[in-house]
Design a protein around this motif. Structure first.
Motif, PDB file in Angstrom:
ATOM      1  N   SER A   1       0.836  -1.210   0.000  1.00 18.29           N
ATOM      2  CA  SER A   1       0.000   0.000   0.000  1.00 18.29           C
ATOM      3  C   SER A   1       0.863   1.249   0.000  1.00 18.29           C
ATOM      4  CB  SER A   1      -0.924   0.002   1.225  1.00 18.29           C
ATOM      5  OG  SER A   1      -1.817  -1.083   1.180  1.00 18.29           O
ATOM      6  N   ARG A   2       1.975   1.190   0.739  1.00 17.86           N
ATOM      7  CA  ARG A   2       2.880   2.342   0.756  1.00 17.86           C
ATOM      8  C   ARG A   2       3.466   2.594  -0.626  1.00 17.86           C
ATOM      9  NH1 ARG A   2       6.019   0.835   6.367  1.00 17.86           N
ATOM     10  NH2 ARG A   2       4.581   1.872   7.798  1.00 17.86           N
ATOM     11  N   THR A   3       3.786   1.503  -1.315  1.00 19.18           N
ATOM     12  CA  THR A   3       4.310   1.650  -2.670  1.00 19.18           C
ATOM     13  C   THR A   3       3.269   2.291  -3.578  1.00 19.18           C
ATOM     14  OG1 THR A   3       5.742  -0.285  -2.395  1.00 19.18           O
ATOM     15  CG2 THR A   3       5.261   0.408  -4.647  1.00 19.18           C
TER      16      THR A   3
ATOM     17  N   VAL B   1      21.138   6.884  -8.201  1.00 15.18           N
ATOM     18  CA  VAL B   1      19.703   6.661  -8.407  1.00 15.18           C
ATOM     19  C   VAL B   1      18.920   7.384  -7.320  1.00 15.18           C
ATOM     20  CG1 VAL B   1      17.874   4.916  -8.446  1.00 15.18           C
ATOM     21  CG2 VAL B   1      20.079   4.449  -9.541  1.00 15.18           C
ATOM     22  N   ILE B   2      17.913   8.147  -7.730  1.00 17.82           N
ATOM     23  CA  ILE B   2      17.069   8.889  -6.788  1.00 17.82           C
ATOM     24  C   ILE B   2      15.611   8.700  -7.174  1.00 17.82           C
ATOM     25  CG2 ILE B   2      18.860  10.608  -6.332  1.00 17.82           C
ATOM     26  CD1 ILE B   2      17.354  12.542  -8.159  1.00 17.82           C
ATOM     27  N   PRO B   3      14.684   8.929  -6.236  1.00 16.67           N
ATOM     28  CA  PRO B   3      13.265   8.835  -6.599  1.00 16.67           C
ATOM     29  C   PRO B   3      12.894   9.832  -7.691  1.00 16.67           C
ATOM     30  CG  PRO B   3      13.518   8.779  -4.213  1.00 16.67           C
ATOM     31  CD  PRO B   3      14.863   9.133  -4.782  1.00 16.67           C
ATOM     32  N   PHE B   4      12.060   9.392  -8.607  1.00 16.24           N
ATOM     33  CA  PHE B   4      11.608  10.209  -9.733  1.00 16.24           C
ATOM     34  C   PHE B   4      10.901  11.468  -9.230  1.00 16.24           C
ATOM     35  CE2 PHE B   4       8.079  10.904 -12.865  1.00 16.24           C
ATOM     36  CZ  PHE B   4       8.864  11.382 -13.892  1.00 16.24           C
ATOM     37  N   LEU B   5      11.192  12.602  -9.857  1.00 15.25           N
ATOM     38  CA  LEU B   5      10.623  13.897  -9.479  1.00 15.25           C
ATOM     39  C   LEU B   5      10.834  14.207  -8.000  1.00 15.25           C
ATOM     40  CD1 LEU B   5       7.232  14.334 -11.412  1.00 15.25           C
ATOM     41  CD2 LEU B   5       9.404  15.492 -11.809  1.00 15.25           C
TER      42      LEU B   5
ATOM     43  N   ALA C   1       8.044  12.804   2.226  1.00 13.61           N
ATOM     44  CA  ALA C   1       7.383  11.532   2.543  1.00 13.61           C
ATOM     45  C   ALA C   1       7.953  10.392   1.717  1.00 13.61           C
ATOM     46  CB  ALA C   1       5.876  11.658   2.314  1.00 13.61           C
ATOM     47  N   ARG C   2       8.224  10.641   0.439  1.00 16.10           N
ATOM     48  CA  ARG C   2       8.748   9.562  -0.406  1.00 16.10           C
ATOM     49  C   ARG C   2      10.171   9.178  -0.020  1.00 16.10           C
ATOM     50  NH1 ARG C   2       9.001  10.533  -6.067  1.00 16.10           N
ATOM     51  NH2 ARG C   2       8.815  12.774  -5.796  1.00 16.10           N
ATOM     52  N   LEU C   3      10.984  10.160   0.348  1.00 14.44           N
ATOM     53  CA  LEU C   3      12.349   9.841   0.789  1.00 14.44           C
ATOM     54  C   LEU C   3      12.321   8.982   2.046  1.00 14.44           C
ATOM     55  CD1 LEU C   3      14.169  13.264   0.270  1.00 14.44           C
ATOM     56  CD2 LEU C   3      14.464  11.186  -1.091  1.00 14.44           C
ATOM     57  N   ARG C   4      11.456   9.317   2.986  1.00  9.27           N
ATOM     58  CA  ARG C   4      11.354   8.518   4.215  1.00  9.27           C
ATOM     59  C   ARG C   4      10.842   7.124   3.916  1.00  9.27           C
ATOM     60  NH1 ARG C   4      11.974  11.909   8.611  1.00  9.27           N
ATOM     61  NH2 ARG C   4      11.765  14.131   8.128  1.00  9.27           N
ATOM     62  N   GLN C   5       9.927   7.016   2.965  1.00  7.20           N
ATOM     63  CA  GLN C   5       9.407   5.711   2.592  1.00  7.20           C
ATOM     64  C   GLN C   5      10.491   4.827   1.985  1.00  7.20           C
ATOM     65  OE1 GLN C   5       6.836   3.826   2.737  1.00  7.20           O
ATOM     66  NE2 GLN C   5       7.331   2.342   1.137  1.00  7.20           N
ATOM     67  N   VAL C   6      11.315   5.413   1.112  1.00  2.00           N
ATOM     68  CA  VAL C   6      12.320   4.623   0.401  1.00  2.00           C
ATOM     69  C   VAL C   6      13.545   4.339   1.254  1.00  2.00           C
ATOM     70  CG1 VAL C   6      13.890   4.612  -1.586  1.00  2.00           C
ATOM     71  CG2 VAL C   6      11.561   5.472  -1.850  1.00  2.00           C
ATOM     72  N   TYR C   7      14.023   5.352   2.004  1.00  2.00           N
ATOM     73  CA  TYR C   7      15.312   5.229   2.683  1.00  2.00           C
ATOM     74  C   TYR C   7      15.219   5.169   4.203  1.00  2.00           C
ATOM     75  CZ  TYR C   7      16.789   6.766  -1.945  1.00  2.00           C
ATOM     76  OH  TYR C   7      16.971   6.873  -3.296  1.00  2.00           O
ATOM     77  N   GLY C   8      14.023   5.263   4.776  1.00  2.00           N
ATOM     78  CA  GLY C   8      13.881   5.203   6.228  1.00  2.00           C
ATOM     79  C   GLY C   8      13.551   6.563   6.821  1.00  2.00           C
TER      80      GLY C   8
END
Length: 404
Positions: free
Chosen positions: A194-196, A293-297, A367-374
């Motif tokens: 769901s987070r994804t 590699v970084i999250p898109f946008l 929020a996306r950075l915390r989701q991906v990397y902690g």
């Protein structure tokens, strides 16, 4: 000579040393295990260790590969002859004896899957029920089975079946607890999924934000050059097309720092068509981090925030500095503007999701950075009214492979 007394004595000494090392290591392991204290403490350790190992295999949900590995650990917890895990359509894993009963299991579990209540089938009854669905059991072997539902919320998503010579109350309770524990792992896996999906939705939200605000202003800026400078107007149309193609692409949640910087360059070209010399930009980019590699946008919204909320409200020219440096195991990117800044309390509210809609890009990227990397790897933002804003983003250079 190989058979000389000196050689024989040396060989004996080497063998004795090797035996001493093995004994010492064995004693060390034994002492470390005894340090756990009582038999109950050691049993607790074994239980927790097995549960921890099984949990790792179930974090991707109920699937054959994970269930097969988890079933070995769970069977050792229950101490049963065999343990099976199913979903609602078939047997995912079987560990232990009695595999001749495997074809019968889904039929035996049908009422559990439908009603969500644990079922106990005694040994003699199990043989009769399975007779029409499975190969005969080995002669002289009798088994009972406890079938407990795996419930994710209100849904029954599978069962845990424990086979043993007899199904006492202890096995019934233990099997039900194991099924509840498996259900918790399944719910965690669904939460991760769901987070994804939420992260993908947040990217779509960013695209929607780009659409009405930026596109309208960019088209107006391009239109203003059609009569006065048609060559520049054509160049801006190309940049606009490239920017929107990148922003609205349909594949990949990740990109490279180099690609994101190219997107920022197009964005700033279009914004400078509107603001002219009011927007000044400096870049200091270390070449070795361009492939990170970084999250898109994840960078473009930060630059857009600097323009819209930092410089647009400022009188006179404003400056944006974008840096990307090699910082050991991390690539460190900073975006600094000398604009109007903002109140830190308001910023905290924005990042917590309590804002009125402004700075949605900041909140989304954080929020996306915390989701991906902690949780410890969100944006670091320094700002104050009239003092501009400095945003720092740290991304691990070495990451699991992502589709970029």
């Amino acid at each position: 000579m190989p058979d000389s007394p000196l050689f024989t004595a040396a060989a004996i000494a080497v063998i004795a040393l090797a035996i001493a090392v093995v004994v010492a290591v064995g004693l060390k392991v034994l002492r470390s295990f005894r340090e756990l204290g009582t038999d109950a403490e050691r049993a607790t350790y074994k239980t927790l260790h097995a549960a921890s190992r099984a949990g790792q295999y179930l974090r991707t949900g109920l699937n054959p590969a994970g269930a097969a590995k988890a079933s070995r650990q769970l069977r050792s917890l229950l101490g049963c002859d065999a343990l099976a895990i199913t979903d609602t359509t078939g047997v995912l894993a079987w560990d232990g004896a009695g595999e001749e009963l495997k074809p019968a299991l889904m039929g035996l579990a049908a009422k559990v899957l439908e009603g969500g209540h644990t079922a106990v089938i005694p040994a003699g009854e199990l043989q009769l029920l399975a007779a029409g669905r499975a190969a005969p059991l080995a002669e002289g072997v009798e088994r009972a089975v406890v079938i407990a539902p795996i419930k994710a919320g209100t849904r029954v998503v599978g069962v845990v079946a424990a086979f043993a010579p007899a199904a006492g109350s202890g096995l019934v309770r233990a099997t039900s607890e194991v099924a509840d524990w498996v259900a918790t792992q399944v719910e965690l896996a669904e939460l991760d999924a769901s987070r994804t999906l939420l992260m993908e939705a947040e990217v779509r939200a960013l695209r929607a934000q780009i659409s009405p605000h930026f596109i309208y202003n960019s088209l107006n800026a391009i239109a203003s050059f059609i009569n006065t400078d048609p060559v520049r107007a054509r160049e801006l149309v190309v940049e606009f097309a490239d920017f929107t193609r990148y922003s609205f692409r349909r594949h990949g949640d990740f990109t490279t720092l180099a690609e994101e910087l190219r997107c920022i360059d197009r964005y700033l070209l279009l914004e400078r068509a509107r603001f002219g010399e009011r927007v000044q930009v400096s870049l200091r980019i270390a070449p070795e981090v361009l492939s990170t590699v970084i999250p898109f946008l994840s960078l473009q919204p930060l630059v857009e925030n600097a323009v819209r909320h930092g410089l647009e409200a400022k009188e006179g020219p404003g400056h944006i500095t974008i840096t990307a440096n090699d910082s050991g195991a991390f690539a460190e990117v900073t975006i600094e503007d000398d604009g109007v800044g903002m109140d830190p309390e308001k910023l905290r509210a924005v990042l917590a999701g309590h804002g009125e809609g402004d700075h949605v890009g900041l909140r989304n990227v954080d929020a996306r950075l915390r989701q991906v990397y902690g949780e410890d790897n969100g944006l670091v933002i320094e700002t104050a009214p009239g003092e501009g804003t400095l945003i720092t983003m740290r991304v691990p250079k070495s990451q699991p492979r992502h589709d970029a």
